[in-house]
Write a protein that holds these residues in place. Sequence first.
Motif, PDB file in Angstrom:
ATOM      1  N   PRO A 123      36.038  14.281 105.691  1.00  0.00           N
ATOM      2  CA  PRO A 123      37.159  14.779 106.485  1.00  0.00           C
ATOM      3  C   PRO A 123      36.651  15.284 107.836  1.00  0.00           C
ATOM      4  O   PRO A 123      35.484  15.705 107.942  1.00  0.00           O
ATOM      5  CB  PRO A 123      37.728  15.925 105.646  1.00  0.00           C
ATOM      6  N   GLY A 124      37.508  15.254 108.852  1.00  0.00           N
ATOM      7  CA  GLY A 124      37.112  15.624 110.211  1.00  0.00           C
ATOM      8  C   GLY A 124      36.331  16.931 110.296  1.00  0.00           C
ATOM      9  O   GLY A 124      35.349  17.019 111.047  1.00  0.00           O
ATOM     10  N   ASP A 125      36.732  17.950 109.525  1.00  0.00           N
ATOM     11  CA  ASP A 125      36.046  19.246 109.632  1.00  0.00           C
ATOM     12  C   ASP A 125      34.866  19.360 108.659  1.00  0.00           C
ATOM     13  O   ASP A 125      34.245  20.416 108.561  1.00  0.00           O
ATOM     14  CB  ASP A 125      37.038  20.394 109.401  1.00  0.00           C
ATOM     15  N   ASN A 126      34.584  18.277 107.950  1.00  0.00           N
ATOM     16  CA  ASN A 126      33.435  18.212 107.035  1.00  0.00           C
ATOM     17  C   ASN A 126      33.274  19.482 106.178  1.00  0.00           C
ATOM     18  O   ASN A 126      32.264  20.188 106.280  1.00  0.00           O
ATOM     19  CB  ASN A 126      32.157  17.957 107.857  1.00  0.00           C
ATOM     20  N   VAL A 143      33.113  14.169  95.483  1.00  0.00           N
ATOM     21  CA  VAL A 143      32.954  12.822  96.035  1.00  0.00           C
ATOM     22  C   VAL A 143      33.938  11.862  95.381  1.00  0.00           C
ATOM     23  O   VAL A 143      34.073  11.850  94.150  1.00  0.00           O
ATOM     24  CB  VAL A 143      31.516  12.307  95.797  1.00  0.00           C
ATOM     25  N   ALA A 144      34.618  11.074  96.200  1.00  0.00           N
ATOM     26  CA  ALA A 144      35.484  10.018  95.681  1.00  0.00           C
ATOM     27  C   ALA A 144      34.826   8.674  95.944  1.00  0.00           C
ATOM     28  O   ALA A 144      34.334   8.424  97.038  1.00  0.00           O
ATOM     29  CB  ALA A 144      36.852  10.063  96.363  1.00  0.00           C
ATOM     30  N   VAL A 145      34.790   7.827  94.910  1.00  0.00           N
ATOM     31  CA  VAL A 145      34.294   6.462  95.081  1.00  0.00           C
ATOM     32  C   VAL A 145      35.321   5.526  94.446  1.00  0.00           C
ATOM     33  O   VAL A 145      36.272   5.981  93.814  1.00  0.00           O
ATOM     34  CB  VAL A 145      32.919   6.255  94.398  1.00  0.00           C
ATOM     35  N   CYS A 146      35.112   4.214  94.610  1.00  0.00           N
ATOM     36  CA  CYS A 146      35.961   3.266  93.904  1.00  0.00           C
ATOM     37  C   CYS A 146      35.504   3.182  92.452  1.00  0.00           C
ATOM     38  O   CYS A 146      34.362   3.493  92.125  1.00  0.00           O
ATOM     39  CB  CYS A 146      35.856   1.878  94.517  1.00  0.00           C
ATOM     40  N   ASP A 147      36.420   2.737  91.590  1.00  0.00           N
ATOM     41  CA  ASP A 147      36.071   2.533  90.191  1.00  0.00           C
ATOM     42  C   ASP A 147      35.067   1.377  90.086  1.00  0.00           C
ATOM     43  O   ASP A 147      35.157   0.417  90.838  1.00  0.00           O
ATOM     44  CB  ASP A 147      37.342   2.199  89.398  1.00  0.00           C
ATOM     45  N   PRO A 148      34.114   1.470  89.136  1.00  0.00           N
ATOM     46  CA  PRO A 148      33.144   0.377  89.008  1.00  0.00           C
ATOM     47  C   PRO A 148      33.788  -0.964  88.669  1.00  0.00           C
ATOM     48  O   PRO A 148      33.126  -1.998  88.748  1.00  0.00           O
ATOM     49  CB  PRO A 148      32.213   0.843  87.889  1.00  0.00           C
ATOM     50  N   ALA A 149      35.074  -0.959  88.298  1.00  0.00           N
ATOM     51  CA  ALA A 149      35.741  -2.223  87.999  1.00  0.00           C
ATOM     52  C   ALA A 149      36.009  -3.037  89.261  1.00  0.00           C
ATOM     53  O   ALA A 149      36.252  -4.232  89.188  1.00  0.00           O
ATOM     54  CB  ALA A 149      37.055  -1.960  87.267  1.00  0.00           C
ATOM     55  N   ALA A 178      42.632   4.047  98.681  1.00  0.00           N
ATOM     56  CA  ALA A 178      42.873   5.270  97.920  1.00  0.00           C
ATOM     57  C   ALA A 178      41.765   6.295  98.172  1.00  0.00           C
ATOM     58  O   ALA A 178      42.029   7.494  98.272  1.00  0.00           O
ATOM     59  CB  ALA A 178      42.993   4.940  96.432  1.00  0.00           C
ATOM     60  N   VAL A 179      40.513   5.817  98.298  1.00  0.00           N
ATOM     61  CA  VAL A 179      39.407   6.730  98.617  1.00  0.00           C
ATOM     62  C   VAL A 179      39.651   7.361  99.990  1.00  0.00           C
ATOM     63  O   VAL A 179      39.528   8.578 100.171  1.00  0.00           O
ATOM     64  CB  VAL A 179      38.054   5.981  98.607  1.00  0.00           C
ATOM     65  N   LEU A 180      40.039   6.522 100.956  1.00  0.00           N
ATOM     66  CA  LEU A 180      40.280   7.018 102.314  1.00  0.00           C
ATOM     67  C   LEU A 180      41.411   8.040 102.356  1.00  0.00           C
ATOM     68  O   LEU A 180      41.354   9.018 103.102  1.00  0.00           O
ATOM     69  CB  LEU A 180      40.593   5.850 103.253  1.00  0.00           C
ATOM     70  N   THR A 181      42.457   7.787 101.547  1.00  0.00           N
ATOM     71  CA  THR A 181      43.573   8.743 101.490  1.00  0.00           C
ATOM     72  C   THR A 181      43.063  10.110 101.053  1.00  0.00           C
ATOM     73  O   THR A 181      43.376  11.134 101.672  1.00  0.00           O
ATOM     74  CB  THR A 181      44.637   8.262 100.474  1.00  0.00           C
ATOM     75  N   LYS A 182      42.242  10.121  99.992  1.00  0.00           N
ATOM     76  CA  LYS A 182      41.723  11.386  99.478  1.00  0.00           C
ATOM     77  C   LYS A 182      40.868  12.094 100.533  1.00  0.00           C
ATOM     78  O   LYS A 182      40.908  13.305 100.666  1.00  0.00           O
ATOM     79  CB  LYS A 182      40.881  11.156  98.216  1.00  0.00           C
ATOM     80  N   VAL A 183      40.080  11.308 101.279  1.00  0.00           N
ATOM     81  CA  VAL A 183      39.209  11.905 102.298  1.00  0.00           C
ATOM     82  C   VAL A 183      40.037  12.395 103.482  1.00  0.00           C
ATOM     83  O   VAL A 183      39.868  13.527 103.947  1.00  0.00           O
ATOM     84  CB  VAL A 183      38.127  10.906 102.765  1.00  0.00           C
TER      85      VAL A 183
ATOM     86  N   GLY B 228      43.950  11.438  90.699  1.00  0.00           N
ATOM     87  CA  GLY B 228      42.759  10.609  90.743  1.00  0.00           C
ATOM     88  C   GLY B 228      42.508   9.928  89.405  1.00  0.00           C
ATOM     89  O   GLY B 228      43.344   9.976  88.502  1.00  0.00           O
ATOM     90  N   ASN B 229      41.349   9.282  89.303  1.00  0.00           N
ATOM     91  CA  ASN B 229      41.006   8.572  88.083  1.00  0.00           C
ATOM     92  C   ASN B 229      39.615   8.989  87.663  1.00  0.00           C
ATOM     93  O   ASN B 229      38.637   8.619  88.294  1.00  0.00           O
ATOM     94  CB  ASN B 229      41.066   7.066  88.335  1.00  0.00           C
TER      95      ASN B 229
END
Lengths: 259, 281
Positions: A123-126, A143-149, A178-183, B228-229
């Motif tokens: 996020p901008g303010d880290n 930390v948000a990442v994509c699902d390994p699927a 979705a990751v970007l939305t969370k960030v 989230g998931n």
Amino acid sequence: MTRWRAIGIAGTLLALSACATPATTPADTGAGAPTRGTLTVLAATSVRDSFARLGAHFERDHPGWSVTFSFGPSSGLVAQLVAGAPADILATASTTTMDTAVTASVVATPTVFARNAMTIVVPGDNPGRVDSLDDLADPQVSVAVCDPAVPCGLAARQVFARAGIAVTPITQERDVAAVLTKVSLGEVDAGIVYVTDARLAPGTVTDIPIPDADNATTDYAIAVARASENPHLADEFAQFIHSDAAQRVLRDAGFAPPG
Amino acid sequence: MVLSQALSTARRRSVARARRGRAPWQLRVPATVAAIFLILPLLALVIRAPWRALPSLLGDPLVGEALRLSLLCATTAAGLSALFGIPLAWLLARSNGSVATVIRALVTIPLVLPPVVGGVALLSAFGRRGLLGRPVDELFGIALPFTPLGVIVAETFVAMPFLVLTVEGAFRTLDDGYAEAAATLGAGPWFAFRRVVVPLLAPALMAGTVLAWARALGEFGATITFAGNSPGRTQTMPLAVYLAMERDPDAAVALSLILLLVSIVVLVALRGRWLTGLGGR
């Protein structure tokens, strides 16, 4: 495929005089290739903006033709194609997904047209004071990442493995958006996304590059669908994506040239 | 008042007639089409299901965890929907002003909102940086996103409007005479609500709650966006199904069958236990 190609070339010679019917008639009815119609491109979400621009470019060069896109996760696109979705082109965000389409014989020989790498976004303010990969291993940093699927999730895991860090993501999202939305909403302290997505993200997101040695890359592949009713033009589109003009557009979006 | 009595008498008569005679073909044909339309896709799913994969999937601890979380969260969400939604439906049924009209429209918006957008709305309200979420996080250190509580919030948000709409309709058809009679006998409004209105409308209240439960059980978009998931924490069955679809479509079909079977069992059991009054009264 060779049969299609031969008809396609003959079609070009006839194209100017032939009064071909629209795309619904297959080329092998003897009328030659149609001179107008729609080219349907199934493409990975991450090439959306570049391909939309390239589609408009292609349409300008091919009057009478329109290019429509359906963007989605690569694996979903392959599933659609296998299920018989009418499409002329498939562009995936990884060669492994493309391989599943090749194995299912729904596409012709693919070519690699671009490469993407991963980056950290905050996020901008880290809020988590993240300035390197190592910071992501801190349990205090969410930390948000994509699902390994999905490919972006596998790539994130690869990055962590190469950097030799153990990261427990707070959430494994279904796609990069979705990751970007969370960030961008500041719900997590950091996320791992493709370089191209970070570039598209609103100004509220800052990216922190991952060193090449730790980074994971994915190759983007394009292929003509075997069920295409206009294989010649589909071929032309695939070649156009490799052209200097198209590659410049992809470079602008943050893609690296195919390695 | 008189009209509603006439209507309910007419309805009772037509119900009686329909039970005695055969339904006219003008109704039977579209009814059959509707039933086939709804059942055929389920049948297709059952036919293409990889039955042999089912036992090993059922043994997968992550699947069990997702199922447990789904049932727990959907049931809590349905309970919360009933606890807060029934009073809201009652208030809305008794008000006709423009304020009530606006509120009625607003509370049913989650029905038309794409669930993913609903999830973003929830983040904007209850997220770490949300309108309400930020002060709550700063004061109490409680953050809803990425927790099972967040799943419940997302599911309640999406499911409650179903309950409010169903139950409000039932409250409106209720004859005021019963409550008035109770009042003349000395019952206070709260007593009359509890002892007269609720028992009279029990089948409708239960139907609304079951509808909310079913909606919550299948909820996907708002949940994955807001909560989230995270396997074992916020990954409910619909999320597991979606992600399995990416990796192994057969497993996804099998997983959705498990969810389907569990919900059918619950609905049938509920029907036997609670909803017998619906048809018999």
